[in-house]
Design a protein around this motif. Structure first.
Motif, PDB file in Angstrom:
ATOM      1  N   ILE A 277       0.459  22.602 -61.515  1.00  0.00           N
ATOM      2  CA  ILE A 277       1.854  22.447 -61.097  1.00  0.00           C
ATOM      3  C   ILE A 277       2.626  23.749 -61.295  1.00  0.00           C
ATOM      4  CG2 ILE A 277       4.001  21.189 -61.532  1.00  0.00           C
ATOM      5  CD1 ILE A 277       1.947  19.496 -60.171  1.00  0.00           C
TER       6      ILE A 277
ATOM      7  N   ARG B  71      14.127  20.718 -46.514  1.00  0.00           N
ATOM      8  CA  ARG B  71      12.956  20.072 -47.117  1.00  0.00           C
ATOM      9  C   ARG B  71      12.479  20.877 -48.318  1.00  0.00           C
ATOM     10  NH1 ARG B  71      11.034  20.309 -41.475  1.00  0.00           N
ATOM     11  NH2 ARG B  71      11.799  18.428 -40.423  1.00  0.00           N
ATOM     12  N   TYR B  72      12.577  22.202 -48.178  1.00  0.00           N
ATOM     13  CA  TYR B  72      12.165  23.094 -49.261  1.00  0.00           C
ATOM     14  C   TYR B  72      12.965  22.814 -50.525  1.00  0.00           C
ATOM     15  CZ  TYR B  72      11.379  27.542 -51.687  1.00  0.00           C
ATOM     16  OH  TYR B  72      11.044  28.500 -52.606  1.00  0.00           O
ATOM     17  N   GLU B  73      14.289  22.740 -50.355  1.00  0.00           N
ATOM     18  CA  GLU B  73      15.146  22.514 -51.531  1.00  0.00           C
ATOM     19  C   GLU B  73      14.862  21.171 -52.171  1.00  0.00           C
ATOM     20  OE1 GLU B  73      18.379  24.971 -52.608  1.00  0.00           O
ATOM     21  OE2 GLU B  73      19.394  23.659 -51.165  1.00  0.00           O
ATOM     22  N   ASP B  74      14.675  20.157 -51.330  1.00  0.00           N
ATOM     23  CA  ASP B  74      14.366  18.828 -51.880  1.00  0.00           C
ATOM     24  C   ASP B  74      13.067  18.879 -52.671  1.00  0.00           C
ATOM     25  OD1 ASP B  74      15.594  16.846 -49.049  1.00  0.00           O
ATOM     26  OD2 ASP B  74      16.597  17.657 -50.826  1.00  0.00           O
ATOM     27  N   ALA B  75      12.035  19.496 -52.072  1.00  0.00           N
ATOM     28  CA  ALA B  75      10.741  19.563 -52.753  1.00  0.00           C
ATOM     29  C   ALA B  75      10.839  20.389 -54.026  1.00  0.00           C
ATOM     30  CB  ALA B  75       9.681  20.142 -51.823  1.00  0.00           C
TER      31      ALA B  75
ATOM     32  N   ILE C 120      12.510  18.437 -56.748  1.00  0.00           N
ATOM     33  CA  ILE C 120      11.629  17.401 -57.279  1.00  0.00           C
ATOM     34  C   ILE C 120      10.522  18.021 -58.118  1.00  0.00           C
ATOM     35  CG2 ILE C 120      10.012  15.565 -56.672  1.00  0.00           C
ATOM     36  CD1 ILE C 120      11.802  14.911 -54.328  1.00  0.00           C
ATOM     37  N   LEU C 121       9.999  19.160 -57.670  1.00  0.00           N
ATOM     38  CA  LEU C 121       8.989  19.852 -58.486  1.00  0.00           C
ATOM     39  C   LEU C 121       9.578  20.199 -59.846  1.00  0.00           C
ATOM     40  CD1 LEU C 121       7.098  22.246 -56.060  1.00  0.00           C
ATOM     41  CD2 LEU C 121       6.054  20.597 -57.590  1.00  0.00           C
TER      42      LEU C 121
ATOM     43  N   LEU D 284       9.681  17.164 -61.850  1.00  0.00           N
ATOM     44  CA  LEU D 284       8.357  16.782 -62.343  1.00  0.00           C
ATOM     45  C   LEU D 284       7.926  17.697 -63.476  1.00  0.00           C
ATOM     46  CD1 LEU D 284       6.474  16.208 -58.983  1.00  0.00           C
ATOM     47  CD2 LEU D 284       7.046  14.457 -60.647  1.00  0.00           C
TER      48      LEU D 284
ATOM     49  N   PRO E 295       9.398  16.702 -67.396  1.00  0.00           N
ATOM     50  CA  PRO E 295       8.632  15.794 -68.240  1.00  0.00           C
ATOM     51  C   PRO E 295       7.212  16.294 -68.467  1.00  0.00           C
ATOM     52  CG  PRO E 295       9.049  14.787 -66.108  1.00  0.00           C
ATOM     53  CD  PRO E 295       9.839  16.029 -66.159  1.00  0.00           C
TER      54      PRO E 295
ATOM     55  N   ILE F 184      10.265  13.781 -47.232  1.00  0.00           N
ATOM     56  CA  ILE F 184       9.537  14.414 -48.329  1.00  0.00           C
ATOM     57  C   ILE F 184       9.684  13.610 -49.618  1.00  0.00           C
ATOM     58  CG2 ILE F 184      11.415  16.008 -49.030  1.00  0.00           C
ATOM     59  CD1 ILE F 184       7.704  16.903 -48.994  1.00  0.00           C
ATOM     60  N   LYS F 185      10.870  13.039 -49.830  1.00  0.00           N
ATOM     61  CA  LYS F 185      11.076  12.272 -51.051  1.00  0.00           C
ATOM     62  C   LYS F 185      10.171  11.044 -51.073  1.00  0.00           C
ATOM     63  CE  LYS F 185      15.845  13.804 -51.216  1.00  0.00           C
ATOM     64  NZ  LYS F 185      17.260  13.447 -51.154  1.00  0.00           N
TER      65      LYS F 185
ATOM     66  N   ILE G 122       6.527  12.148 -51.725  1.00  0.00           N
ATOM     67  CA  ILE G 122       6.311  12.482 -53.129  1.00  0.00           C
ATOM     68  C   ILE G 122       6.290  11.218 -53.981  1.00  0.00           C
ATOM     69  CG2 ILE G 122       7.271  13.673 -55.127  1.00  0.00           C
ATOM     70  CD1 ILE G 122       8.459  15.699 -53.190  1.00  0.00           C
TER      71      ILE G 122
ATOM     72  N   TYR H 146      -0.071   9.263 -66.724  1.00  0.00           N
ATOM     73  CA  TYR H 146       1.157  10.010 -66.534  1.00  0.00           C
ATOM     74  C   TYR H 146       0.871  11.379 -65.927  1.00  0.00           C
ATOM     75  CZ  TYR H 146       5.551  12.185 -67.998  1.00  0.00           C
ATOM     76  OH  TYR H 146       6.743  12.844 -68.036  1.00  0.00           O
TER      77      TYR H 146
ATOM     78  N   ILE I 180       2.042  12.961 -62.188  1.00  0.00           N
ATOM     79  CA  ILE I 180       2.722  14.223 -61.936  1.00  0.00           C
ATOM     80  C   ILE I 180       1.876  15.134 -61.059  1.00  0.00           C
ATOM     81  CG2 ILE I 180       3.646  16.272 -63.068  1.00  0.00           C
ATOM     82  CD1 ILE I 180       4.732  14.627 -65.178  1.00  0.00           C
TER      83      ILE I 180
ATOM     84  N   ALA J 159       4.395  17.301 -53.139  1.00  0.00           N
ATOM     85  CA  ALA J 159       5.631  18.051 -52.899  1.00  0.00           C
ATOM     86  C   ALA J 159       5.312  19.368 -52.215  1.00  0.00           C
ATOM     87  CB  ALA J 159       6.368  18.307 -54.215  1.00  0.00           C
TER      88      ALA J 159
ATOM     89  N   ALA K 183       5.826  19.434 -48.209  1.00  0.00           N
ATOM     90  CA  ALA K 183       6.929  20.243 -47.695  1.00  0.00           C
ATOM     91  C   ALA K 183       6.420  21.249 -46.669  1.00  0.00           C
ATOM     92  CB  ALA K 183       7.636  20.965 -48.833  1.00  0.00           C
TER      93      ALA K 183
ATOM     94  N   ASN L 113       7.193  21.102 -42.566  1.00  0.00           N
ATOM     95  CA  ASN L 113       7.810  22.276 -41.957  1.00  0.00           C
ATOM     96  C   ASN L 113       6.917  22.919 -40.914  1.00  0.00           C
ATOM     97  OD1 ASN L 113      10.066  21.972 -43.473  1.00  0.00           O
ATOM     98  ND2 ASN L 113       9.596  23.580 -44.945  1.00  0.00           N
TER      99      ASN L 113
END
Lengths: 476, 191
Positions: A173, A218-222, A225-226, A229, A232, B62-63, B66, B109, B113, B120, B124, B128
């Motif tokens: 990640i 979409r980039y900003e949303d992803a 969210i990254l 993620l 945590p 995208i949401k 994910i 968990y 993730i 994600a 994305a 695109n």
């Protein structure tokens, strides 16, 4: 907009435009003459370290774990100390990248990319240890749940396996997050390239990014969210690492405080490493306008805060050892304070408990020599903390007839030095060939400063007085 | 393949207007939307807050992708451990339950993730349409500044009410640095 600090205009010093930001930040890579002998000196030192690392790994694979100081009763020594030390250092990068993003702290914009790169390289260094300390690293794939004819599965109830999943996820990640953040900047580098071969390299990395509004959405949303993620994730990774100790029954390991204390310690150590790099880099590459004294000040404050949490942990451990009345816990307290390794314990309290308190004073936080020195003490202190936890608890536990001593061998030390060398080498390669400051986020910050209602207040220094006076003159 | 010649107009992509200030492009976008154009895109060096709203663009897929990936990850992590400990290799450790789900949480968990993060990143990019090394917009005049210091608005030729002169007039009225037409590349193999 309510969560912006009122002094947002302090985050970029001097008057900058999008063009001049491109110039400043792009030139770090395009103008190779910026990286002279000094860069080469550090790179060479790092490269030498990598040589030591390879040597110690080859010898380890050839001869086995016996070349290290690990023995009974101390089955875990430098290997696990260094693993936890490196992973902890990595956590600051993710905190700056992800957590500060979620908290809308704009000051992260100039430091997040190289902090995230630091995470990647630190986790690479860390990952070597669990792999190699297994004794038969060539069958390390047994740690993963793959279908096999051995009738064998990993022990999912063990923190050691939780570590495998946690660290693998963390490095994956982190790498994705870091690369994702780079894509628009690769496009900027592609468009600013003059030589064709450079255009092609940057273009390949940019994957055709054209800055389309739809793509940005979409980039900003992803990206958000990254970040959501990663937060945590960072908490869980170091908690899981702390479980390596906390789920056992050895005094000094069976401590319920460990998960938050380890996470705070990781942030503490990580920020020390970020500041260690930030202070010289901003000076050598002329980045003082974007990595400002305010940035250093805030990072020092975070370091102080987490240092206090860690110190609270030390005090609590000793208190509970005494308060429990348990003879084995009481001995732990005695051993730490007066036993054969007590020098490490007291050095730890000095480095992590006492020394950082100097950062309460603003003059000390602003003094870069003092700050740099404190960061080195913190790095050493965090290493000592893992030393106090791991070998010191193992070498004298329940049965005195099982007590022993731990001495690292030259191969332990060489490998550790080697990982430090690898880290330095990768960091300097990164500094030379990848834009180390997030260009598009800096431009975004510039726009926010422009829109900020407090920009142009007299209270914040000469730069803005120039702008304000100029406007006043125009209006006369 | 080269049975009919491709005229220049077949390669027409759209008309662009270049601005140097993000506030200008926001205003311009609103005006273009008010004029009724829907096939509009903007190209900027960094995301402009409110620009997608001004152009009436929304895409929340995208949401969902994910979120779904995260759920699958959790199910996979738990499912694997459940299979191993209930079906394939149950172990009686001190009479403790086979499905000791609290001890399964860390792995499940992390799987959540991992799956969500991979979704994600790749999701994305996929939505695109990237990687896409070429696109007609790269032929726009001064487009290399779109990733640097200029903000481009493009009204695409596929828009139902597109008319070259009308669009040109509208865009020029917004005070841009320049207005120009964008054409795609000629396909390979044409003489």
């Amino acid at each position: 907009m309510a969560s912006l600090p009122t002094n947002i205009e302090q985050l970029v010093e001097g008057k900058y435009s999008y063009k001049s930001l491109d110039e400043l930040l792009g030139s770090l890579v395009f103008d190779q003459s910026k990286h002279g002998k000094r860069w080469f000196g550090f790179f060479a030192a790092g490269f030498f370290g990598v040589g030591l690392l390879l040597l110690s790994i080859v010898w380890l694979l050839y001869q086995g774990i016996g070349v290290w100081g690990n023995n009974q009763p101390v089955g875990w020594g430098f290997d696990i100390i260094n693993f936890v030390w490196w992973i902890g250092i990595g956590h600051a990068g993710t905190l700056i990248s992800a957590v500060l993003l979620l908290l809308r702290q704009q000051w992260r914009n100039s430091i997040n990319r190289f902090a995230e790169a630091m995470t990647l390289f630190a986790v690479m260094c860390a990952g070597l240890y669990p792999l190699l300390h297994t004794g038969r690293p060539w069958v390390a794939y047994w740690l993963f749940p793959y279908p096999n004819v051995l009738g064998m599965w990993p022990q999912f109830r063990s923190p050691l396996i939780w570590d495998v999943f946690a660290v693998s996820t963390y490095i994956t990640i982190s790498a994705l997050f870091w690369f994702f953040g780079l894509i628009p900047d690769f496009a900027t580098m592609r468009d600013r390239s003059i030589k064709l071969w450079q255009k092609k390299v940057w273009g390949a990395l940019a994957m055709g990014w054209r800055g389309s509004m739809k793509h940005w959405r979409r980039y900003e949303d992803a990206y958000l969210i990254l970040a959501g993620l990663s937060t945590p994730l960072v908490l869980s990774v170091h908690s899981i690492v702390s479980f390596d100790f906390a789920v056992s029954i050895v005094p000094g390991w069976n401590v319920t405080l460990f998960p938050p204390y380890f996470v705070a310690g990781a942030v503490f150590a990580g920020f020390a490493m970020v500041i260690t790099f930030a202070i010289p880099i901003r000076k050598w590459y002329g980045l003082q306008d974007v990595i400002t004294e305010k940035h250093l000040d805030w990072m020092a404050k975070i370091m102080l805060a987490t240092g206090l949490i860690v110190f609270y942990g030390y005090v609590m451990e000793m208190f509970f050892a005494w308060y429990s009345g348990n003879p084995f816990e009481l001995y732990l307290k005695e051993n730490r304070m007066g036993g054969p390794y007590s020098w490490a314990f007291w050095a730890l309290w000095f480095c992590n408990g006492l020394a950082p308190q100097i950062l309460w004073f603003p003059k000390m936080r602003q003094n870069k020599v003092v700050l740099f020195f404190i960061c080195q003490l913190v790095s050493i202190g965090m290493w000592l903390e893992r030393f106090v936890i791991i070998p010191m608890s193992l070498h004298r536990d329940y049965l005195p007839s099982a007590w022993g001593m731990y001495t690292p061998t030259m191969w332990d030390i060489m490998m550790f030095a080697g990982t430090i060398g690898m880290f330095i080498m990768f960091m300097f390669l990164f500094i030379r060939f990848v834009p180390l400051i997030n260009i598009f986020e800096m431009k975004d910050l510039l726009l926010r400063i422009k829109h900020d209602p407090h920009a142009g207040d007299h209270a914040h220094g000469d730069h803005h007085e120039v702008a304000v006076v100029a406007v006043a003159k125009e209006n006369q | 393949m080269g049975a009919h010649a491709i005229s220049k107009e077949d390669l027409f992509h759209g008309t662009i207007a270049e601005f140097t200030d993000p506030d200008e492009i926001l205003v311009a976008a609103q005006k273009v939307r008010e004029a009724g154009y829907t096939h509009v895109d903007a190209y900027t060096p960094f995301p402009i807050h409110g620009l997608d709203e001004a152009l009436g663009f929304e895409d929340t897929r995208i949401k969902w992708i994910i979120g779904l990936a995260g759920v699958i990850g959790f199910a996979a992590g738990m499912g694997l451990q459940a299979y191993v400990n209930l079906v394939d290799y149950p172990m009686n450790v001190g009479g403790r339950p086979n499905f000791s789900w609290p001890s399964f949480i860390p792995v499940a968990y992390e799987c959540t993730i991992l799956f969500a993060g991979l979704a994600a990143f790749f999701g994305a990019l996929a939505l695109n349409g990237l990687p896409r090394p070429n696109h007609p917009i790269f032929n726009a005049n001064r487009f290399e500044l779109a990733s640097q210091s200029s903000f481009f608005l493009c009204v695409e030729g596929t828009d139902p009410q597109f008319d070259k002169t009308e669009v040109k007039k509208l865009l020029e009225g917004l005070n841009p640095l320049q207005v120009s037409d964008v054409y795609g590349d000629e396909p390979e193999g044409q003489e």
